[in-house]
Motif scaffolding. Structure first.
Motif, PDB file in Angstrom:
ATOM      1  N   ASP A 129      18.603 -40.877  -9.738  1.00  0.00           N
ATOM      2  CA  ASP A 129      19.419 -40.460  -8.595  1.00  0.00           C
ATOM      3  C   ASP A 129      19.044 -39.088  -8.077  1.00  0.00           C
ATOM      4  O   ASP A 129      19.255 -38.792  -6.903  1.00  0.00           O
ATOM      5  CB  ASP A 129      20.904 -40.407  -9.011  1.00  0.00           C
ATOM      6  CG  ASP A 129      21.407 -41.753  -9.501  1.00  0.00           C
ATOM      7  OD1 ASP A 129      21.944 -42.518  -8.691  1.00  0.00           O
ATOM      8  OD2 ASP A 129      21.219 -42.054 -10.701  1.00  0.00           O
ATOM      9  N   GLY A 157      19.034 -42.669   3.481  1.00  0.00           N
ATOM     10  CA  GLY A 157      20.167 -42.080   2.770  1.00  0.00           C
ATOM     11  C   GLY A 157      19.755 -41.077   1.699  1.00  0.00           C
ATOM     12  O   GLY A 157      20.582 -40.634   0.911  1.00  0.00           O
ATOM     13  N   THR A 192      26.653 -32.349  -4.773  1.00  0.00           N
ATOM     14  CA  THR A 192      27.977 -32.984  -4.799  1.00  0.00           C
ATOM     15  C   THR A 192      28.732 -32.885  -3.477  1.00  0.00           C
ATOM     16  O   THR A 192      29.847 -33.420  -3.377  1.00  0.00           O
ATOM     17  CB  THR A 192      28.845 -32.382  -5.935  1.00  0.00           C
ATOM     18  OG1 THR A 192      28.832 -30.967  -5.808  1.00  0.00           O
ATOM     19  CG2 THR A 192      28.324 -32.794  -7.291  1.00  0.00           C
ATOM     20  N   ARG A 205      18.767 -37.442   0.496  1.00  0.00           N
ATOM     21  CA  ARG A 205      18.939 -36.065   0.960  1.00  0.00           C
ATOM     22  C   ARG A 205      17.875 -35.165   0.333  1.00  0.00           C
ATOM     23  O   ARG A 205      17.479 -35.360  -0.824  1.00  0.00           O
ATOM     24  CB  ARG A 205      20.319 -35.532   0.570  1.00  0.00           C
ATOM     25  CG  ARG A 205      21.459 -36.337   1.139  1.00  0.00           C
ATOM     26  CD  ARG A 205      22.770 -35.585   1.090  1.00  0.00           C
ATOM     27  NE  ARG A 205      23.335 -35.413  -0.248  1.00  0.00           N
ATOM     28  CZ  ARG A 205      24.614 -35.134  -0.477  1.00  0.00           C
ATOM     29  NH1 ARG A 205      25.458 -34.973   0.542  1.00  0.00           N
ATOM     30  NH2 ARG A 205      25.078 -35.000  -1.710  1.00  0.00           N
ATOM     31  N   SER A 217      19.625 -44.295  -2.756  1.00  0.00           N
ATOM     32  CA  SER A 217      19.945 -43.208  -1.814  1.00  0.00           C
ATOM     33  C   SER A 217      20.146 -41.898  -2.580  1.00  0.00           C
ATOM     34  O   SER A 217      21.205 -41.271  -2.521  1.00  0.00           O
ATOM     35  CB  SER A 217      21.190 -43.535  -0.990  1.00  0.00           C
ATOM     36  OG  SER A 217      20.925 -44.644  -0.175  1.00  0.00           O
ATOM     37  N   GLU A 231      24.481 -32.765   4.555  1.00  0.00           N
ATOM     38  CA  GLU A 231      23.284 -32.463   3.766  1.00  0.00           C
ATOM     39  C   GLU A 231      23.060 -30.952   3.809  1.00  0.00           C
ATOM     40  O   GLU A 231      23.023 -30.372   4.905  1.00  0.00           O
ATOM     41  CB  GLU A 231      22.063 -33.172   4.363  1.00  0.00           C
ATOM     42  CG  GLU A 231      20.766 -32.879   3.628  1.00  0.00           C
ATOM     43  CD  GLU A 231      19.555 -33.504   4.326  1.00  0.00           C
ATOM     44  OE1 GLU A 231      19.440 -33.350   5.558  1.00  0.00           O
ATOM     45  OE2 GLU A 231      18.744 -34.144   3.635  1.00  0.00           O
ATOM     46  N   GLY A 245      29.987 -33.836   0.124  1.00  0.00           N
ATOM     47  CA  GLY A 245      30.235 -35.188   0.637  1.00  0.00           C
ATOM     48  C   GLY A 245      29.019 -35.780   1.343  1.00  0.00           C
ATOM     49  O   GLY A 245      28.228 -35.063   1.964  1.00  0.00           O
ATOM     50  N   ARG A 246      28.897 -37.060   1.252  1.00  0.00           N
ATOM     51  CA  ARG A 246      27.701 -37.773   1.713  1.00  0.00           C
ATOM     52  C   ARG A 246      27.510 -37.780   3.235  1.00  0.00           C
ATOM     53  O   ARG A 246      26.476 -38.236   3.733  1.00  0.00           O
ATOM     54  CB  ARG A 246      27.731 -39.203   1.167  1.00  0.00           C
ATOM     55  CG  ARG A 246      27.110 -39.281  -0.214  1.00  0.00           C
ATOM     56  CD  ARG A 246      25.605 -39.418  -0.077  1.00  0.00           C
ATOM     57  NE  ARG A 246      24.883 -39.027  -1.265  1.00  0.00           N
ATOM     58  CZ  ARG A 246      23.555 -39.015  -1.335  1.00  0.00           C
ATOM     59  NH1 ARG A 246      22.827 -39.382  -0.310  1.00  0.00           N
ATOM     60  NH2 ARG A 246      22.947 -38.635  -2.421  1.00  0.00           N
ATOM     61  N   THR A 247      28.527 -37.299   3.974  1.00  0.00           N
ATOM     62  CA  THR A 247      28.309 -37.182   5.423  1.00  0.00           C
ATOM     63  C   THR A 247      27.559 -35.896   5.750  1.00  0.00           C
ATOM     64  O   THR A 247      27.179 -35.670   6.901  1.00  0.00           O
ATOM     65  CB  THR A 247      29.654 -37.204   6.181  1.00  0.00           C
ATOM     66  OG1 THR A 247      30.571 -36.331   5.502  1.00  0.00           O
ATOM     67  CG2 THR A 247      30.221 -38.614   6.244  1.00  0.00           C
ATOM     68  N   GLN A 291      18.658 -38.016  -4.271  1.00  0.00           N
ATOM     69  CA  GLN A 291      18.591 -36.668  -3.717  1.00  0.00           C
ATOM     70  C   GLN A 291      17.495 -35.862  -4.399  1.00  0.00           C
ATOM     71  O   GLN A 291      17.308 -35.955  -5.616  1.00  0.00           O
ATOM     72  CB  GLN A 291      19.946 -35.987  -3.925  1.00  0.00           C
ATOM     73  CG  GLN A 291      20.016 -34.606  -3.332  1.00  0.00           C
ATOM     74  CD  GLN A 291      21.426 -34.236  -2.941  1.00  0.00           C
ATOM     75  OE1 GLN A 291      22.337 -35.057  -3.061  1.00  0.00           O
ATOM     76  NE2 GLN A 291      21.619 -33.022  -2.475  1.00  0.00           N
ATOM     77  N   ASN A 314      15.653 -39.388   5.263  1.00  0.00           N
ATOM     78  CA  ASN A 314      17.099 -39.311   5.576  1.00  0.00           C
ATOM     79  C   ASN A 314      17.652 -40.669   5.988  1.00  0.00           C
ATOM     80  O   ASN A 314      18.763 -41.047   5.607  1.00  0.00           O
ATOM     81  CB  ASN A 314      17.362 -38.310   6.691  1.00  0.00           C
ATOM     82  CG  ASN A 314      17.721 -36.918   6.193  1.00  0.00           C
ATOM     83  OD1 ASN A 314      17.964 -36.007   6.986  1.00  0.00           O
ATOM     84  ND2 ASN A 314      17.751 -36.706   4.888  1.00  0.00           N
TER      85      ASN A 314
END
Ligand SMILES: NC(=O)c1ccc[n+]([C@@H]2O[C@H](COP(=O)([O-])OP(=O)(O)OC[C@H]3O[C@@H](n4cnc5c(N)ncnc54)[C@H](OP(=O)(O)O)[C@@H]3O)[C@@H](O)[C@H]2O)c1
Length: 243
Positions: free
Chosen positions: A84, A176, A223, A178, A132, A229, A225-227, A134, A173
């Motif tokens: 991840d 998904g 950490t 980041r 998705s 970056e 929020g996923r909306t 990071q 991106n």
């Protein structure tokens, strides 16, 4: 909402045997991620793995060796169902004026600071895309300053890896994934102990960032929020060094 738990996630941290990478790996394990610890010194990695408990394990690898990098990716695929998080904190610095520096120093920094992270990112991207995931690059505040005399070749590698991170973000991106770059200023690690010894300057760790500060910034980027970056995060010590 922001949750600081990384439960059920797998993270790989390079440079985990020392300094910023070590502090980051430790914080990620305390945040309940499974952590693969990468560096050349197996004993130092094993020591951290023991400290972290069952969530961390050592994956010794020289990031300048393509065969070892491929072997690492194969082992990770076999050992974990998923990756991840990829945190790049391995790196080296060589000081020297442009006029007199051996070109081998430029090549060595390029291999460790740019080429290794580039290849490892390529190898792990299929896994990161699948969940998705990071990617975090620990870069350097040197990319922002002009007084880089004696550090030109190092600064060049940091600019290069920043360019790679920016292009990568543009490419992944949509899947998904980041991509974050963190730019710490002077941080109290073994690297700074060595650099202060060379320059004869007084080593004053209390006036520097702590590796744990940088680790906190990494966790923040992981950490949020996923909306959102975090693309570029600059961190500098509160206090100026005493001269
Ligand atoms: N300290 C600072 O003031 C500062 C400031 C700005 C940015 N940074 C950045 O932060 C990152 C970490 O720096 P640090 O201060 O924590 O340095 P450090 O204490 O010297 O640790 C460097 C880490 O990189 C690993 N490494 C070096 N070459 C490697 C290779 N060929 N293959 C695998 N691992 C390798 C080392 O592990 P092994 O020796 O076990 O291989 C070690 O774990 C660097 O990328 C640096 O540019 C540091």
């Amino acid at each position: 909402m922001m949750s600081r738990s990384l439960e059920n996630m797998t993270a790989l941290v390079t440079g985990a045997s020392s300094g910023i990478g070590r502090a980051t790996a430790s914080l990620l394990a305390r945040s309940k991620a499974r952590v693969a610890l990468v560096g050349r010194r197996q004993a130092a990695l094993e020591e951290l793995a023991t400290e972290c408990g069952s969530l961390a394990s050592a994956y010794p690898c020289d990031m300048t060796d393509d065969t070892q990098l491929k072997g690492l990716a194969t082992r990770l695929q076999a050992d974990f169902a998923r990756i991840d998080i990829l945190v790049h904190s391995a790196g080296i610095i060589k000081l020297g004026r442009t006029e007199t520096s051996p070109v081998a120093d430029l090549d060595a920094q390029y291999a460790a600071n740019v080429r290794g992270p580039y290849i490892l990112t390529q190898l792990l991207l299929p896994l990161l895309r699948a969940v998705s995931g990071q990617i975090v690059f620990v870069n350097s505040l040197i990319t922002r300053v002009n007084n880089t005399g004696g550090r030109g070749s190092y600064a060049a590698t940091q600019q290069a890896v920043h360019s790679i991170a920016n292009a990568l973000r543009d490419e992944v991106n949509e899947a998904g994934v980041r991509v974050t770059t963190i730019f710490p200023g002077t941080t109290a690690t073994q690297r700074q102990v060595n650099l202060h010894e060379i320059s004869g300057k007084r080593y004053d760790p209390d006036r520097m960032l702590q590796p744990e500060d940088v680790a906190e910034a990494v966790l923040f980027a992981l950490t949020i929020g996923r909306t959102a970056e975090i693309t570029d995060l600059y961190l500098r010590p509160m206090l100026k060094p005493l001269v």
